[in-house]
Design a protein around this motif. Structure first.
Motif, short mmCIF file in Angstrom:
data_model
loop_
_atom_site.label_atom_id
_atom_site.label_comp_id
_atom_site.label_asym_id
_atom_site.label_seq_id
_atom_site.Cartn_x
_atom_site.Cartn_y
_atom_site.Cartn_z
N ILE A 1 0.81 -1.22 0.00
CA ILE A 1 0.00 0.00 0.00
C ILE A 1 0.85 1.27 0.00
O ILE A 1 0.53 2.22 -0.70
CB ILE A 1 -1.03 0.01 1.16
N ASP A 2 1.92 1.30 0.77
CA ASP A 2 2.74 2.51 0.82
C ASP A 2 3.39 2.80 -0.53
O ASP A 2 3.42 3.95 -0.98
CB ASP A 2 3.81 2.40 1.91
N GLN B 1 0.61 3.92 -3.01
CA GLN B 1 0.22 5.31 -2.73
C GLN B 1 1.28 6.29 -3.19
O GLN B 1 0.99 7.34 -3.75
CB GLN B 1 -0.07 5.51 -1.25
N ARG B 2 2.55 5.96 -2.94
CA ARG B 2 3.64 6.83 -3.35
C ARG B 2 3.64 7.04 -4.86
O ARG B 2 3.73 8.16 -5.35
CB ARG B 2 4.99 6.26 -2.89
N ARG C 1 1.09 6.62 -6.97
CA ARG C 1 -0.12 7.33 -7.39
C ARG C 1 -0.01 8.82 -7.09
O ARG C 1 -0.41 9.65 -7.90
CB ARG C 1 -1.36 6.72 -6.74
N ILE C 2 0.55 9.17 -5.96
CA ILE C 2 0.71 10.58 -5.61
C ILE C 2 1.71 11.25 -6.55
O ILE C 2 1.50 12.39 -6.97
CB ILE C 2 1.10 10.73 -4.12
N TRP D 1 -0.20 11.91 -9.72
CA TRP D 1 -1.14 12.99 -9.47
C TRP D 1 -0.41 14.33 -9.47
O TRP D 1 -0.84 15.29 -10.12
CB TRP D 1 -1.82 12.75 -8.11
N SER E 1 -5.99 15.40 3.18
CA SER E 1 -4.84 14.72 2.59
C SER E 1 -5.26 14.15 1.24
O SER E 1 -6.44 14.01 0.94
CB SER E 1 -4.32 13.61 3.51
N ASN E 2 -4.28 13.81 0.43
CA ASN E 2 -4.54 13.33 -0.93
C ASN E 2 -4.21 11.85 -1.01
O ASN E 2 -3.07 11.45 -0.82
CB ASN E 2 -3.69 14.12 -1.92
N ASN E 3 -5.20 11.03 -1.34
CA ASN E 3 -4.92 9.62 -1.54
C ASN E 3 -4.67 9.30 -3.02
O ASN E 3 -4.42 8.16 -3.36
CB ASN E 3 -6.03 8.73 -0.98
N HIS F 1 -6.54 8.90 -5.46
CA HIS F 1 -7.44 7.87 -5.97
C HIS F 1 -7.74 8.09 -7.45
O HIS F 1 -7.72 7.15 -8.25
CB HIS F 1 -8.72 7.84 -5.15
N THR G 1 -0.68 2.70 -11.17
CA THR G 1 0.71 2.67 -10.71
C THR G 1 1.71 2.39 -11.83
O THR G 1 2.86 2.82 -11.73
CB THR G 1 0.91 1.62 -9.60
#
Length: 130
Positions: A4-5, A8-9, A11-12, A15, A41-43, A45, A110
């Motif tokens: 997950i980390d 998320q990294r 995807r951010i 973004w 915060s920004n996920n 998504h 991703t």
């Protein structure tokens, strides 16, 4: 969940690349890009554009599609859905319809490379003559 980390990294980063690439659109189209309030915060998504209306969204989707870039719309007004339609009291909900008609989701996953994000961004800038 084990990754997950890392997910998320990535995807951010994608973004943020869209924001960096498309930031100049704010000059003439201030509501086009998403923003994250300071308290949130920004996920990452999704990344979306808020087109002016349905016609603009359709035109942009076609323009991007002709360049091999697949996009999609995201929201359906709940009061117009099969699930809730019969329960709706009939009120006009123009804000819901505006968002339903204007949101355009850009590719964000991703495995999306920086060069692919740049290709999408460049096409959008050309569409808006930015």
């Amino acid at each position: 969940l084990d990754y997950i980390d890392e997910i998320q990294r990535k995807r951010i980063l994608i973004w943020e690349r869209y924001v960096q690439n498309l930031g100049q659109l704010k000059k003439n189209h201030p509501f086009l890009l998403p923003s994250i309030p300071e308290y949130a915060s920004n996920n990452a998504h999704i990344f979306y554009l808020n087109c002016s209306n349905l016609e603009e969204r359709i035109a942009l989707m076609k323009y991007l599609g002709d360049k091999g870039i697949r996009t999609t719309f995201h929201y359906l007004s709940l009061h117009k859905s099969k699930f809730f339609g019969d329960l709706h009291d009939g009120r006009n909900l123009p804000e819901s319809d505006q968002w339903s008609n204007s949101i355009l989701r850009l590719p964000l996953y991703t495995e999306l490379s920086t060069s692919q994000v740049d290709k999408v961004s460049d096409a959008i800038l050309k569409f808006y003559h930015a």
